[in-house]
Design an enzyme around this catalytic site. Structure first.
Site, PDB file in Angstrom:
ATOM      1  N   TYR A 191      52.376 -50.834 -70.082  1.00 20.69           N
ATOM      2  CA  TYR A 191      51.015 -50.338 -69.786  1.00 20.69           C
ATOM      3  C   TYR A 191      50.813 -48.969 -70.435  1.00 20.69           C
ATOM      4  O   TYR A 191      49.800 -48.727 -71.094  1.00 20.69           O
ATOM      5  CB  TYR A 191      50.816 -50.246 -68.270  1.00 20.69           C
ATOM      6  CG  TYR A 191      49.446 -49.728 -67.864  1.00 20.69           C
ATOM      7  CD1 TYR A 191      48.307 -50.499 -68.069  1.00 20.69           C
ATOM      8  CD2 TYR A 191      49.297 -48.466 -67.290  1.00 20.69           C
ATOM      9  CE1 TYR A 191      47.050 -50.031 -67.692  1.00 20.69           C
ATOM     10  CE2 TYR A 191      48.043 -47.993 -66.915  1.00 20.69           C
ATOM     11  CZ  TYR A 191      46.931 -48.784 -67.116  1.00 20.69           C
ATOM     12  OH  TYR A 191      45.686 -48.315 -66.757  1.00 20.69           O
ATOM     13  N   SER A 245      44.353 -43.543 -69.666  1.00 23.99           N
ATOM     14  CA  SER A 245      44.897 -43.393 -68.305  1.00 23.99           C
ATOM     15  C   SER A 245      45.784 -42.157 -68.298  1.00 23.99           C
ATOM     16  O   SER A 245      46.215 -41.695 -69.366  1.00 23.99           O
ATOM     17  CB  SER A 245      45.750 -44.632 -67.985  1.00 23.99           C
ATOM     18  OG  SER A 245      46.542 -44.421 -66.839  1.00 23.99           O
TER      19      SER A 245
HETATM   20  P1  NDP Z   1      39.372 -53.529 -62.362  1.00 24.56           P
HETATM   21  O1  NDP Z   1      40.472 -54.518 -62.258  1.00 24.56           O
HETATM   22  O2  NDP Z   1      38.545 -53.258 -61.169  1.00 24.56           O
HETATM   23  O3  NDP Z   1      38.429 -53.906 -63.574  1.00 24.56           O
HETATM   24  C1  NDP Z   1      38.948 -54.358 -64.792  1.00 24.56           C
HETATM   25  C2  NDP Z   1      37.823 -54.919 -65.603  1.00 24.56           C
HETATM   26  O4  NDP Z   1      38.373 -55.384 -66.846  1.00 24.56           O
HETATM   27  C3  NDP Z   1      37.148 -56.112 -64.930  1.00 24.56           C
HETATM   28  O5  NDP Z   1      35.769 -56.024 -65.156  1.00 24.56           O
HETATM   29  C4  NDP Z   1      37.738 -57.280 -65.668  1.00 24.56           C
HETATM   30  O6  NDP Z   1      36.853 -58.386 -65.775  1.00 24.56           O
HETATM   31  C5  NDP Z   1      37.903 -56.684 -67.034  1.00 24.56           C
HETATM   32  N1  NDP Z   1      38.776 -57.502 -67.862  1.00 24.56           N
HETATM   33  C6  NDP Z   1      40.022 -57.939 -67.606  1.00 24.56           C
HETATM   34  N2  NDP Z   1      40.428 -58.740 -68.609  1.00 24.56           N
HETATM   35  C7  NDP Z   1      39.407 -58.798 -69.490  1.00 24.56           C
HETATM   36  C8  NDP Z   1      39.210 -59.453 -70.703  1.00 24.56           C
HETATM   37  N3  NDP Z   1      40.143 -60.249 -71.252  1.00 24.56           N
HETATM   38  N4  NDP Z   1      38.023 -59.302 -71.344  1.00 24.56           N
HETATM   39  C9  NDP Z   1      37.077 -58.511 -70.816  1.00 24.56           C
HETATM   40  N5  NDP Z   1      37.194 -57.861 -69.673  1.00 24.56           N
HETATM   41  C10 NDP Z   1      38.355 -58.014 -69.016  1.00 24.56           C
HETATM   42  O7  NDP Z   1      40.097 -52.206 -62.873  1.00 24.56           O
HETATM   43  P2  NDP Z   1      39.514 -50.765 -63.314  1.00 24.56           P
HETATM   44  O8  NDP Z   1      38.065 -50.700 -63.185  1.00 24.56           O
HETATM   45  O9  NDP Z   1      40.346 -49.771 -62.628  1.00 24.56           O
HETATM   46  O10 NDP Z   1      39.947 -50.761 -64.840  1.00 24.56           O
HETATM   47  C11 NDP Z   1      39.093 -50.367 -65.898  1.00 24.56           C
HETATM   48  C12 NDP Z   1      39.890 -49.592 -66.917  1.00 24.56           C
HETATM   49  O11 NDP Z   1      40.329 -48.358 -66.345  1.00 24.56           O
HETATM   50  C13 NDP Z   1      41.141 -50.288 -67.412  1.00 24.56           C
HETATM   51  O12 NDP Z   1      41.252 -50.116 -68.810  1.00 24.56           O
HETATM   52  C14 NDP Z   1      42.251 -49.558 -66.701  1.00 24.56           C
HETATM   53  O13 NDP Z   1      43.481 -49.617 -67.404  1.00 24.56           O
HETATM   54  C15 NDP Z   1      41.677 -48.153 -66.658  1.00 24.56           C
HETATM   55  N6  NDP Z   1      42.260 -47.262 -65.663  1.00 24.56           N
HETATM   56  C16 NDP Z   1      42.094 -47.488 -64.326  1.00 24.56           C
HETATM   57  C17 NDP Z   1      42.679 -46.648 -63.407  1.00 24.56           C
HETATM   58  C18 NDP Z   1      42.583 -46.880 -61.948  1.00 24.56           C
HETATM   59  O14 NDP Z   1      43.319 -46.238 -61.183  1.00 24.56           O
HETATM   60  N7  NDP Z   1      41.701 -47.723 -61.470  1.00 24.56           N
HETATM   61  C19 NDP Z   1      43.478 -45.494 -63.829  1.00 24.56           C
HETATM   62  C20 NDP Z   1      43.553 -45.322 -65.253  1.00 24.56           C
HETATM   63  C21 NDP Z   1      42.970 -46.178 -66.125  1.00 24.56           C
HETATM   64  P3  NDP Z   1      36.998 -59.706 -64.855  1.00 24.56           P
HETATM   65  O15 NDP Z   1      37.385 -59.214 -63.509  1.00 24.56           O
HETATM   66  O16 NDP Z   1      35.641 -60.291 -64.935  1.00 24.56           O
HETATM   67  O17 NDP Z   1      38.068 -60.545 -65.456  1.00 24.56           O
END
Ligand code: NDP
Length: 248
Positions: free
Chosen positions: A156, A143
């Site tokens: 975070y 991030s």
């Molecule tokens: P979302 O919340 O849309 O997606 C997060 C994903 O992670 C979901 O598919 C969720 O699955 C999954 N997840 C959560 N807990 C678990 C777990 N214990 N095991 C497996 N999967 C899990 O967020 P983003 O798509 O934005 O996030 C994806 C990545 O991008 C993260 O690492 C985030 O930190 C990073 N990121 C995002 C940014 C943003 O602005 N969006 C900026 C910088 C980094 P489920 O819903 O099925 O539980």
């Protein structure tokens, strides 16, 4: 010229929404063979069915990345189903934010488990296969908070700094095995991520930032595709990108 993504076996954690889902959609249209993991099995099953109906090749495996056996099973599904794993996208993550003085210790632990341990389990599951194949590509999602810290997101940021440290160490160690490593550090991208903020004050700040600045999740998918479509001898190690109007 043939598409270098076509036929690649790609495993994505956190594929049920946001960045993981967007990457799955784009890579499927490019001909990748996908193995999708997330805790919400119904969401990844529906996504896999949709991609397959459109001519793709996708499998869903319900996976909580904090459970090592489940991550092994996810990667095992790629190897047993398709004979190999070409790309491991360690994307799953959470971003509950709050000042440290709020002592949201449960949320700190959850972030350490998902954002760091989950990535380590992804590496542990995929590395032996990639080492044997003498090829592979890790994409680890950090991030902009893996580069800069601010009040309310110390933990975070610590997890995302850790992702970069792990990825850089991995990069140096896997040279003999012809494995590539890419860290992707996005800024604000419109996903369900702000929903993981439970603290009212931090939640309001985040929602305001995202409402003002967030860009669509297909931005991430294009960055992934860029890293994957380089010639084999080109290893794109780190990409930071953010909305043009985002200052942080
Ligand atoms: P979302 O919340 O849309 O997606 C997060 C994903 O992670 C979901 O598919 C969720 O699955 C999954 N997840 C959560 N807990 C678990 C777990 N214990 N095991 C497996 N999967 C899990 O967020 P983003 O798509 O934005 O996030 C994806 C990545 O991008 C993260 O690492 C985030 O930190 C990073 N990121 C995002 C940014 C943003 O602005 N969006 C900026 C910088 C980094 P489920 O819903 O099925 O539980």
């Amino acid at each position: 010229m043939s598409n270098p993504v076509a036929g690649k076996v790609v495993v994505i954690t956190g594929a049920s929404s946001g960045l993981g889902e967007a990457a799955a959609r784009l890579l499927s249209t490019e001909g990748a063979i996908l193995v999708l993991g997330a805790p919400r099995g119904d969401r990844i099953e529906a996504l896999a069915a949709e991609l397959n109906a459109a001519g793709g090749r996708a499998t869903a495996v319900t996976t909580d990345v904090t459970q090592r056996a489940q991550v092994e099973r996810l990667v095992g599904a790629a190897v047993s189903g398709h004979g190999r794993i070409d790309v491991m996208i360690n994307n799953a993550g959470l971003m509950p934010q709050a000042l440290l003085e709020r002592l949201q210790v449960d949320e700190w632990e959850r972030m350490l488990d998902v954002n760091i341990e989950g990535v380590l389990y992804g590496i542990a599951a995929a590395l032996p296969h990639m080492k044997e194949q003498k090829s592979g590509h890790f994409i680890n999602v950090s991030s902009v908070a893996g580069h800069k810290v601010g009040p309310g997101f110390a933990v975070y940021a610590a997890t995302k700094f850790a992702v970069r440290a792990l990825s850089e160490g991995l990069r140096q160690e896997v040279k003999p095995y012809n494995i590539r490593t890419t860290i992707i550090s996005p800024g604000a991208v419109a996903t369900e991520l702000p929903d993981s903020v439970t603290d009212a004050e931090a939640g309001a700040r985040i929602r305001e930032l995202y409402a003002k600045a967030a860009i669509p999740a297909d931005s991430f998918a294009r960055v992934v595709a860029f890293a994957l479509t380089q010639p084999d001898e080109v290893d794109i190690n780190e990409i930071v990108y953010r909305p043009t109007r985002q200052e942080f």
